[in-house]
Design a protein around this motif. Structure first.
Motif, PDB file in Angstrom:
ATOM      1  N   VAL A 198       0.849  -1.195   0.000  1.00 41.49           N
ATOM      2  CA  VAL A 198       0.000   0.000   0.000  1.00 41.49           C
ATOM      3  C   VAL A 198       0.883   1.244   0.000  1.00 41.49           C
ATOM      4  CG1 VAL A 198      -1.698   1.343   1.294  1.00 41.49           C
ATOM      5  CG2 VAL A 198      -1.933  -1.140   1.140  1.00 41.49           C
ATOM      6  N   LEU A 199       0.669   2.110  -1.012  1.00 40.56           N
ATOM      7  CA  LEU A 199       1.474   3.322  -1.165  1.00 40.56           C
ATOM      8  C   LEU A 199       0.776   4.564  -0.621  1.00 40.56           C
ATOM      9  CD1 LEU A 199       2.685   2.666  -4.823  1.00 40.56           C
ATOM     10  CD2 LEU A 199       3.862   2.106  -2.691  1.00 40.56           C
ATOM     11  N   GLY A 200      -0.500   4.461  -0.353  1.00 42.85           N
ATOM     12  CA  GLY A 200      -1.250   5.601   0.168  1.00 42.85           C
ATOM     13  C   GLY A 200      -2.742   5.328   0.095  1.00 42.85           C
ATOM     14  N   ILE A 201      -3.527   6.190   0.740  1.00 43.07           N
ATOM     15  CA  ILE A 201      -4.980   6.033   0.797  1.00 43.07           C
ATOM     16  C   ILE A 201      -5.634   7.387   0.568  1.00 43.07           C
ATOM     17  CG2 ILE A 201      -6.953   5.413   2.248  1.00 43.07           C
ATOM     18  CD1 ILE A 201      -5.118   3.556   3.789  1.00 43.07           C
ATOM     19  N   VAL A 202      -6.720   7.374  -0.207  1.00 46.94           N
ATOM     20  CA  VAL A 202      -7.521   8.577  -0.425  1.00 46.94           C
ATOM     21  C   VAL A 202      -8.977   8.236  -0.156  1.00 46.94           C
ATOM     22  CG1 VAL A 202      -8.270  10.334  -2.073  1.00 46.94           C
ATOM     23  CG2 VAL A 202      -5.938   9.469  -2.167  1.00 46.94           C
ATOM     24  N   LYS A 203      -9.656   9.072   0.646  1.00 46.76           N
ATOM     25  CA  LYS A 203     -11.097   8.925   0.859  1.00 46.76           C
ATOM     26  C   LYS A 203     -11.819   9.940  -0.005  1.00 46.76           C
ATOM     27  CE  LYS A 203     -11.049   7.345   5.705  1.00 46.76           C
ATOM     28  NZ  LYS A 203     -11.525   7.683   7.076  1.00 46.76           N
ATOM     29  N   GLN A 204     -12.799   9.466  -0.788  1.00 48.01           N
ATOM     30  CA  GLN A 204     -13.587  10.357  -1.632  1.00 48.01           C
ATOM     31  C   GLN A 204     -15.044   9.923  -1.556  1.00 48.01           C
ATOM     32  OE1 GLN A 204     -13.214  10.418  -6.087  1.00 48.01           O
ATOM     33  NE2 GLN A 204     -12.347  12.431  -5.697  1.00 48.01           N
ATOM     34  N   LEU A 262       3.702  11.648  -3.403  1.00 47.87           N
ATOM     35  CA  LEU A 262       2.626  12.564  -3.060  1.00 47.87           C
ATOM     36  C   LEU A 262       1.939  12.181  -1.755  1.00 47.87           C
ATOM     37  CD1 LEU A 262       1.086  13.108  -6.595  1.00 47.87           C
ATOM     38  CD2 LEU A 262       2.005  14.904  -5.136  1.00 47.87           C
ATOM     39  N   PHE A 263       1.571  10.897  -1.624  1.00 44.95           N
ATOM     40  CA  PHE A 263       0.796  10.467  -0.466  1.00 44.95           C
ATOM     41  C   PHE A 263       1.669  10.071   0.720  1.00 44.95           C
ATOM     42  CE2 PHE A 263      -2.098   9.898  -4.008  1.00 44.95           C
ATOM     43  CZ  PHE A 263      -3.258  10.457  -3.514  1.00 44.95           C
ATOM     44  N   GLY A 264       2.906   9.698   0.450  1.00 48.37           N
ATOM     45  CA  GLY A 264       3.771   9.280   1.536  1.00 48.37           C
ATOM     46  C   GLY A 264       4.626  10.374   2.112  1.00 48.37           C
ATOM     47  N   VAL A 265       4.873  11.432   1.315  1.00 56.16           N
ATOM     48  CA  VAL A 265       5.804  12.477   1.757  1.00 56.16           C
ATOM     49  C   VAL A 265       5.203  13.879   1.606  1.00 56.16           C
ATOM     50  CG1 VAL A 265       8.102  13.479   1.448  1.00 56.16           C
ATOM     51  CG2 VAL A 265       7.773  11.012   1.115  1.00 56.16           C
ATOM     52  N   LEU A 266       4.866  14.269   0.396  1.00 47.89           N
ATOM     53  CA  LEU A 266       4.526  15.663   0.125  1.00 47.89           C
ATOM     54  C   LEU A 266       3.212  16.113   0.741  1.00 47.89           C
ATOM     55  CD1 LEU A 266       5.641  16.063  -3.612  1.00 47.89           C
ATOM     56  CD2 LEU A 266       6.985  16.233  -1.506  1.00 47.89           C
ATOM     57  N   ILE A 267       2.243  15.191   0.863  1.00 50.69           N
ATOM     58  CA  ILE A 267       0.954  15.598   1.431  1.00 50.69           C
ATOM     59  C   ILE A 267       1.105  16.047   2.883  1.00 50.69           C
ATOM     60  CG2 ILE A 267       0.229  13.333   2.312  1.00 50.69           C
ATOM     61  CD1 ILE A 267      -2.570  13.973   1.224  1.00 50.69           C
ATOM     62  N   ASN A 268       2.155  15.577   3.552  1.00 53.92           N
ATOM     63  CA  ASN A 268       2.416  15.953   4.947  1.00 53.92           C
ATOM     64  C   ASN A 268       3.523  16.999   5.076  1.00 53.92           C
ATOM     65  OD1 ASN A 268       0.544  14.010   6.038  1.00 53.92           O
ATOM     66  ND2 ASN A 268       2.046  12.417   5.541  1.00 53.92           N
ATOM     67  N   ASP A 269       4.027  17.497   3.943  1.00 53.21           N
ATOM     68  CA  ASP A 269       5.122  18.473   3.973  1.00 53.21           C
ATOM     69  C   ASP A 269       4.810  19.567   2.960  1.00 53.21           C
ATOM     70  OD1 ASP A 269       7.552  19.896   3.756  1.00 53.21           O
ATOM     71  OD2 ASP A 269       8.710  18.113   4.307  1.00 53.21           O
ATOM     72  N   ARG A 270       4.151  20.624   3.419  1.00 57.98           N
ATOM     73  CA  ARG A 270       3.688  21.654   2.497  1.00 57.98           C
ATOM     74  C   ARG A 270       4.833  22.342   1.770  1.00 57.98           C
ATOM     75  NH1 ARG A 270      -0.242  25.631   5.544  1.00 57.98           N
ATOM     76  NH2 ARG A 270       1.369  25.369   7.148  1.00 57.98           N
ATOM     77  N   LYS A 271       5.959  22.556   2.447  1.00 58.17           N
ATOM     78  CA  LYS A 271       7.082  23.225   1.798  1.00 58.17           C
ATOM     79  C   LYS A 271       7.630  22.386   0.645  1.00 58.17           C
ATOM     80  CE  LYS A 271       8.637  26.052   5.709  1.00 58.17           C
ATOM     81  NZ  LYS A 271       7.501  25.742   6.592  1.00 58.17           N
ATOM     82  N   ALA A 272       7.705  21.091   0.850  1.00 55.34           N
ATOM     83  CA  ALA A 272       8.161  20.213  -0.225  1.00 55.34           C
ATOM     84  C   ALA A 272       7.129  20.164  -1.357  1.00 55.34           C
ATOM     85  CB  ALA A 272       8.418  18.808   0.316  1.00 55.34           C
ATOM     86  N   LEU A 273       5.848  20.191  -0.997  1.00 54.46           N
ATOM     87  CA  LEU A 273       4.804  20.218  -2.015  1.00 54.46           C
ATOM     88  C   LEU A 273       4.912  21.485  -2.854  1.00 54.46           C
ATOM     89  CD1 LEU A 273       2.255  18.941  -3.245  1.00 54.46           C
ATOM     90  CD2 LEU A 273       0.915  20.145  -1.498  1.00 54.46           C
ATOM     91  N   TYR A 274       5.130  22.627  -2.184  1.00 62.03           N
ATOM     92  CA  TYR A 274       5.292  23.879  -2.919  1.00 62.03           C
ATOM     93  C   TYR A 274       6.549  23.840  -3.793  1.00 62.03           C
ATOM     94  CZ  TYR A 274       1.837  25.691   0.397  1.00 62.03           C
ATOM     95  OH  TYR A 274       0.704  25.895   1.146  1.00 62.03           O
ATOM     96  N   GLY A 275       7.601  23.204  -3.285  1.00 63.78           N
ATOM     97  CA  GLY A 275       8.819  23.076  -4.078  1.00 63.78           C
ATOM     98  C   GLY A 275       8.580  22.279  -5.350  1.00 63.78           C
ATOM     99  N   SER A 276       7.793  21.197  -5.242  1.00 63.48           N
ATOM    100  CA  SER A 276       7.479  20.397  -6.428  1.00 63.48           C
ATOM    101  C   SER A 276       6.619  21.190  -7.403  1.00 63.48           C
ATOM    102  CB  SER A 276       6.757  19.107  -6.016  1.00 63.48           C
ATOM    103  OG  SER A 276       5.424  19.361  -5.587  1.00 63.48           O
ATOM    104  N   MET A 277       5.723  22.035  -6.888  1.00 64.50           N
ATOM    105  CA  MET A 277       4.889  22.857  -7.760  1.00 64.50           C
ATOM    106  C   MET A 277       5.727  23.874  -8.525  1.00 64.50           C
ATOM    107  SD  MET A 277       1.639  23.509  -5.211  1.00 64.50           S
ATOM    108  CE  MET A 277       0.873  24.676  -6.350  1.00 64.50           C
ATOM    109  N   ILE A 278       6.713  24.450  -7.852  1.00 64.30           N
ATOM    110  CA  ILE A 278       7.597  25.416  -8.520  1.00 64.30           C
ATOM    111  C   ILE A 278       8.380  24.721  -9.634  1.00 64.30           C
ATOM    112  CG2 ILE A 278       9.608  26.923  -8.211  1.00 64.30           C
ATOM    113  CD1 ILE A 278       8.585  27.409  -5.330  1.00 64.30           C
TER     114      ILE A 278
END
Length: 454
Positions: free
Chosen positions: A50-56, A369-385
């Protein structure tokens, strides 16, 4: 990886009595449940693979990456053995009422196009390899070898109505042969693009159905609704004769007379719209896609882009918008994750982050995305840049790609000899997008995280 054991663990956690429906997309097992709050997702996260979980809504999306098909096969087999009295159609009817219309539409599109993806990937790669042979060893475009390989590659898109028809019918719980038949009718040389046809005086608009997906998609929906409407109205001793006759007659004629031409028109409008956006604000549009694509993966809405990309590839032979923009995003997501690992002091966390980052470089972004960046906003913003910069560069250089791949993205699938692209220039720009977006994603993440520490 023991898929049977994984399935047993999942079924034990979710509880078969809580399940309404089971489907999957390219990377996620999608389980529609009666009560999602009863499920202990922390236990699911610990299950192997399991690499991550999303509830929708009432849908639990469990990310397995490339192993999802094996998990789905094992899980559905085990679930069916435990619940032989529950019919698939019944489960689908129950689950549909609990999803909003937008989610249902996206899930349907994803499932309908999913069977086409191996063909789209493989034939795109074959086309790219053929182009490389022309450039590197001087293979003549007039040679029998080129003709044969090109015929194999073009088959992947020419017969797209067959593949989409199969996937759509399977998703709508009617015999997939109906979808294949409708696609074959549309491609029949006596119908496809033929002028001056009519049915008892009713004109059949001359339409070219090869390389299209939307007409057969709409036609199979009509078939499925027809099947549902007449099934309980026909005596059992006549079902085997009348149901196929009525479903095929209504679906085929409605497609040829009405929805087929409409579907082609809508498909052309969709493609023309994206071409217009690309021509008018190309580099900016690609930059926005590059920055925001990660969010579409997080929310599961990325599957809405698949029909658009497949249509673009089928009609043009290449894509200069979504796929090139996503190239930079995938790399930036991976390098942002590697930047987090570079700064991490905990060896256990570092190992997990490194694994996710390397997997991301191979084209599978969910672990990052689900294992690292979703819990690290700065890294998420870095990936967006990084994704934005890569998308802008792809737009400025008019980068093109001719395949959707789940693997090392970009390099093996650059269009390098299809007009108006020639020589190795397009490949060089593809490499530049990979390097630049990756470097910017890594450095931006380092900068944002260290700035937050100061």
């Amino acid at each position: 990886m023991n898929f049977e054991l994984i399935s047993k663990e999942l079924l034990d956690i979710i509880d078969s009595r809580n399940i309404d429906n089971i489907t999957h997309c390219a990377t996620r097992l999608r389980v529609n449940v009666k009560n999602i709050n009863e499920i202990d997702t922390t236990r699911i996260e610990k299950v192997e693979g399991v690499l991550g979980i999303v509830k929708q809504g009432n849908t639990l999306q469990i990310i397995f990456g490339p192993n999802v098909q094996q998990v789905y096969d094992s899980f559905t087999l085990l679930y069916g053995a435990d619940n032989p009295e529950i019919k698939t159609s019944d489960r689908n009817n129950n689950s549909k009422s609990k999803e909003n219309l937008f989610s249902r539409a996206l899930s349907f599109l994803a499932a309908a196009f999913l069977p086409t993806m191996p063909i789209v990937v493989a034939t795109g790669l074959i086309s790219a390899i053929l182009n490389i042979l022309v450039l590197t060893i001087g293979l003549s475009t007039e040679s029998p070898t080129y003709t044969l390989i090109n015929a194999i590659a073009s088959t992947g898109f020419y017969f797209l109505p067959l593949y989409v028809g199969y996937g759509c019918a399977k998703q709508l719980n009617i015999n997939p042969i109906y979808g294949i038949f409708l696609g074959a009718v549309l491609l029949n040389q006596s119908i496809n693009g033929v002028e001056n046809l009519n049915l008892f005086g009713l004109p059949v608009v001359a339409t070219t159905y090869s390389y299209t997906a939307l007409p057969v998609l709409l036609g199979v929906i009509i078939m499925a609704q027809t099947h549902k409407f007449i099934y309980n109205k026909i005596p059992s001793y006549l079902k085997d004769v009348l149901i196929p006759l009525i479903v095929i007659a209504v679906g085929t004629l409605a497609t040829l007379l009405i929805v087929g031409p409409l579907g082609v028109i809508l498909g052309d409008w969709m493609t023309d719209g994206f071409v217009f956006i690309h021509d008018k604000i190309g580099w900016l549009a690609l930059g926005l896609v590059g920055a925001l694509f990660g969010f579409t993966v997080l929310t599961g809405t990325n599957k809405a882009l698949v029909p658009i990309m497949v249509t673009s590839l089928a009609t043009q032979g290449y894509d200069t918008f979504l796929i090139p923009a996503m190239l930079g995003t995938n790399i930036a997501i991976a390098t942002a994750t590697l930047a987090v690992a570079y700064l991490e002091k905990d060896p256990i966390k570092k190992g997990t982050q490194l694994s996710a980052g390397v997997t991301g470089l191979m084209g599978i972004s969910e672990p990052s995305l689900f294992g690292v960046l979703i819990n690290d906003r700065k890294a998420l913003y870095g990936s967006m840049i990084g994704g934005a910069v890569g998308g802008i560069l792809a737009g400025i250089t008019n980068l093109a790609q001719n395949s959707i791949v789940s693997g090392i993205p970009g390099l093996p699938t650059m269009v390098i000899s299809i007009p108006p692209y020639s020589g190795l220039t397009n490949m060089y720009w593809g490499i530049a997008v990979i390097v630049v977006s990756g470097a910017v994603g890594f450095l931006a993440t380092i900068f944002l995280k260290k700035r937050g520490q100061s």
